[in-house]
Scaffold this motif. Structure first.
Motif, PDB file in Angstrom:
ATOM      1  N   GLN A 300       0.829  -1.200   0.000  1.00 50.82           N
ATOM      2  CA  GLN A 300       0.000   0.000   0.000  1.00 50.82           C
ATOM      3  C   GLN A 300       0.866   1.254   0.000  1.00 50.82           C
ATOM      4  O   GLN A 300       1.974   1.277   0.548  1.00 50.82           O
ATOM      5  CB  GLN A 300      -0.909   0.004   1.230  1.00 50.82           C
ATOM      6  N   SER A 301       0.356   2.311  -0.606  1.00 50.51           N
ATOM      7  CA  SER A 301       1.045   3.593  -0.591  1.00 50.51           C
ATOM      8  C   SER A 301       1.136   4.084   0.851  1.00 50.51           C
ATOM      9  O   SER A 301       0.161   4.008   1.605  1.00 50.51           O
ATOM     10  CB  SER A 301       0.286   4.610  -1.438  1.00 50.51           C
ATOM     11  N   GLY A 302       2.303   4.552   1.251  1.00 51.84           N
ATOM     12  CA  GLY A 302       2.511   4.981   2.635  1.00 51.84           C
ATOM     13  C   GLY A 302       3.213   3.940   3.484  1.00 51.84           C
ATOM     14  O   GLY A 302       3.584   4.224   4.626  1.00 51.84           O
ATOM     15  N   VAL A 327       7.191   4.010   0.774  1.00 44.27           N
ATOM     16  CA  VAL A 327       6.643   3.528  -0.496  1.00 44.27           C
ATOM     17  C   VAL A 327       5.486   4.421  -0.935  1.00 44.27           C
ATOM     18  O   VAL A 327       4.549   4.666  -0.169  1.00 44.27           O
ATOM     19  CB  VAL A 327       6.157   2.072  -0.364  1.00 44.27           C
ATOM     20  N   ASN A 328       5.565   4.896  -2.171  1.00 43.21           N
ATOM     21  CA  ASN A 328       4.505   5.728  -2.750  1.00 43.21           C
ATOM     22  C   ASN A 328       4.051   5.091  -4.062  1.00 43.21           C
ATOM     23  O   ASN A 328       4.873   4.873  -4.965  1.00 43.21           O
ATOM     24  CB  ASN A 328       5.022   7.143  -3.029  1.00 43.21           C
ATOM     25  N   ASP A 360      -3.610  -2.683   8.340  1.00 41.01           N
ATOM     26  CA  ASP A 360      -3.205  -1.571   7.485  1.00 41.01           C
ATOM     27  C   ASP A 360      -3.317  -0.283   8.290  1.00 41.01           C
ATOM     28  O   ASP A 360      -4.355   0.371   8.329  1.00 41.01           O
ATOM     29  CB  ASP A 360      -4.095  -1.487   6.236  1.00 41.01           C
ATOM     30  N   LYS A 361      -2.218   0.102   8.920  1.00 44.15           N
ATOM     31  CA  LYS A 361      -2.232   1.240   9.833  1.00 44.15           C
ATOM     32  C   LYS A 361      -2.338   2.560   9.077  1.00 44.15           C
ATOM     33  O   LYS A 361      -1.945   2.675   7.923  1.00 44.15           O
ATOM     34  CB  LYS A 361      -0.966   1.237  10.689  1.00 44.15           C
ATOM     35  N   SER A 362      -2.886   3.555   9.779  1.00 45.77           N
ATOM     36  CA  SER A 362      -2.988   4.880   9.197  1.00 45.77           C
ATOM     37  C   SER A 362      -1.609   5.523   9.150  1.00 45.77           C
ATOM     38  O   SER A 362      -0.653   5.045   9.760  1.00 45.77           O
ATOM     39  CB  SER A 362      -3.921   5.753  10.038  1.00 45.77           C
ATOM     40  N   PHE A 363      -1.525   6.644   8.447  1.00 43.41           N
ATOM     41  CA  PHE A 363      -0.248   7.365   8.326  1.00 43.41           C
ATOM     42  C   PHE A 363       0.272   7.767   9.705  1.00 43.41           C
ATOM     43  O   PHE A 363       1.456   7.625  10.001  1.00 43.41           O
ATOM     44  CB  PHE A 363      -0.445   8.598   7.448  1.00 43.41           C
TER      45      PHE A 363
END
Length: 372
Positions: A300-302, A327-328, A360-363
């Motif tokens: 995932q992006s981020g 990762v973006n 899938d953790k938040s930013f």
């Protein structure tokens, strides 16, 4: 391992400036060369005490030492820097602390207790720019420096005003009685000597500008704004005094791919939709060259990948920082007709709908984990 400066002076870390000075004076008097002639152990303790006092009596040096220990001065030389101690330096800088216990003098020229003080030349300051690669490995820089040195053929004679003592005594009558004070001689500047003969190309102090190449060893892990010291590479002092020091301020060059944060490094990695979905092997930049990392399918992006030990060495010698790869997933800005039709077909596919899991953790959670 070098001894702790607080232990050398026998004080706690919370000691006040007055307590630090008192502890140093006690040790300096105890181990003074005049009281301990030909005693190498006493001389060693005398030097250790002076080095400890040089650091702990200076608020800036003390703060750096409290934070990083002896590593804060690695490679800087001189006082508080692991360099060899010089008796003339000690008496020149701290002689007033001994008071009248040894003739009230700073010592230096004709014996330690004779009251004479040697003048010290002015310091020079330069800036050295380093790349991240040089900071990571340490470096040796050869810098051309213009410094004042004693001109060949210059000779000196004893100052007639202070009789070679480097200071003059004044007696003042006050309501409390006679008060005696000492001050550097304004004729010789405290050196105790005056110009006797000098060549035509020398200045009024018998000095001339000389360019020389100085080798500066930079330890790994230095940071922007840190100042190193190369003892004796500043300007010479007139009258055969002590040369000043070369102060080296560290500047960090901006890297085109890596960003530094303390001992950690950050790298932005961009991957395509297909690489994010299928996985890929990507080449990335580190301070030690390029390496390949594996991108798992479905990334995932981020996502932040941590490459342990691929950052900057700690200035205090405790390991290395990490390289954090961000990762973006790159979104195309323009699409061909066929690509557009493909994504229109996929827009109704449930597998393409966002469906984050608890893992899938938040930013913000990722940032929190990164600094925990």
């Amino acid at each position: 391992m070098k001894e702790d400066y607080y232990d050398i002076l026998g004080i706690s870390k919370g000691a006040t400036a007055a307590e630090i000075k008192k502890a140093y004076r006690k040790m300096a008097v105890k181990y003074h060369p005049d009281k301990n002639p030909d005693d190498t152990k006493a001389e060693d303790m005398f030097k250790k005490a002076a080095e400890a006092y040089d650091v702990l009596s200076n608020p800036d040096k003390k703060a750096r030492y409290d934070q990083m220990g002896h590593a804060a001065f690695d490679g800087s030389g001189g006082f508080g820097g692991g360099g060899s101690m010089n008796m003339d330096d000690i008496f020149s800088q701290f002689g007033d602390i001994f008071g009248s216990a040894f003739g009230g003098g700073g010592g230096g020229f004709g014996g330690f207790g004779g009251g004479q003080r040697r003048a010290k030349g002015s310091n020079l300051r330069i800036r050295v720019k380093l790349t991240l690669e040089e900071i990571a490995t340490g470096a040796e820089k050869k810098i051309k420096v213009k410094r004042k040195v004693q001109a060949e053929g210059t000779t000196y004679k004893t100052c007639s005003t202070c009789n070679g003592m480097g200071q003059v005594t004044r007696v003042t009558n006050t309501i409390l009685g006679r008060m005696q004070t000492a001050a550097p001689c304004n004729v010789c500047g405290g050196s105790g000597q005056m110009i006797d003969k000098k060549p035509a190309d020398a200045d009024a102090q018998g000095l001339k500008v000389h360019e020389e190449t100085v080798s500066i060893k930079i330890p790994p892990g230095v940071v922007e704004g840190m100042q190193l010291k190369v003892s004796g590479k500043g300007n010479d002092a007139p009258g055969n005094g002590i040369a000043g020091d070369l102060l080296v301020a560290i500047e960090e060059k901006e890297h085109d791919q890596l960003q530094r944060e303390g001992d950690n490094l950050h790298y932005d990695l961009y991957v395509s939709f297909s690489e994010a979905a299928l996985g890929a092997s990507k080449e990335i930049q580190t301070v030690n060259g390029k390496v390949r990392i594996k991108i798992e399918p479905g990334v995932q992006s981020g996502k932040i990948l941590r490459l342990r030990g691929k950052g900057i060495p700690s200035i205090n010698g405790y390991g290395k920082g990490d390289l954090l790869v961000h990762v973006n997933v790159w979104t195309p800005k323009t699409l061909s007709k066929e690509q557009k039709e493909f994504f229109e077909q996929m827009s109704g596919d449930s597998n393409f709908e966002p469906n984050p899991e608890k893992s899938d953790k938040s930013f913000f959670e990722k940032v929190k984990d990164m600094f925990s």
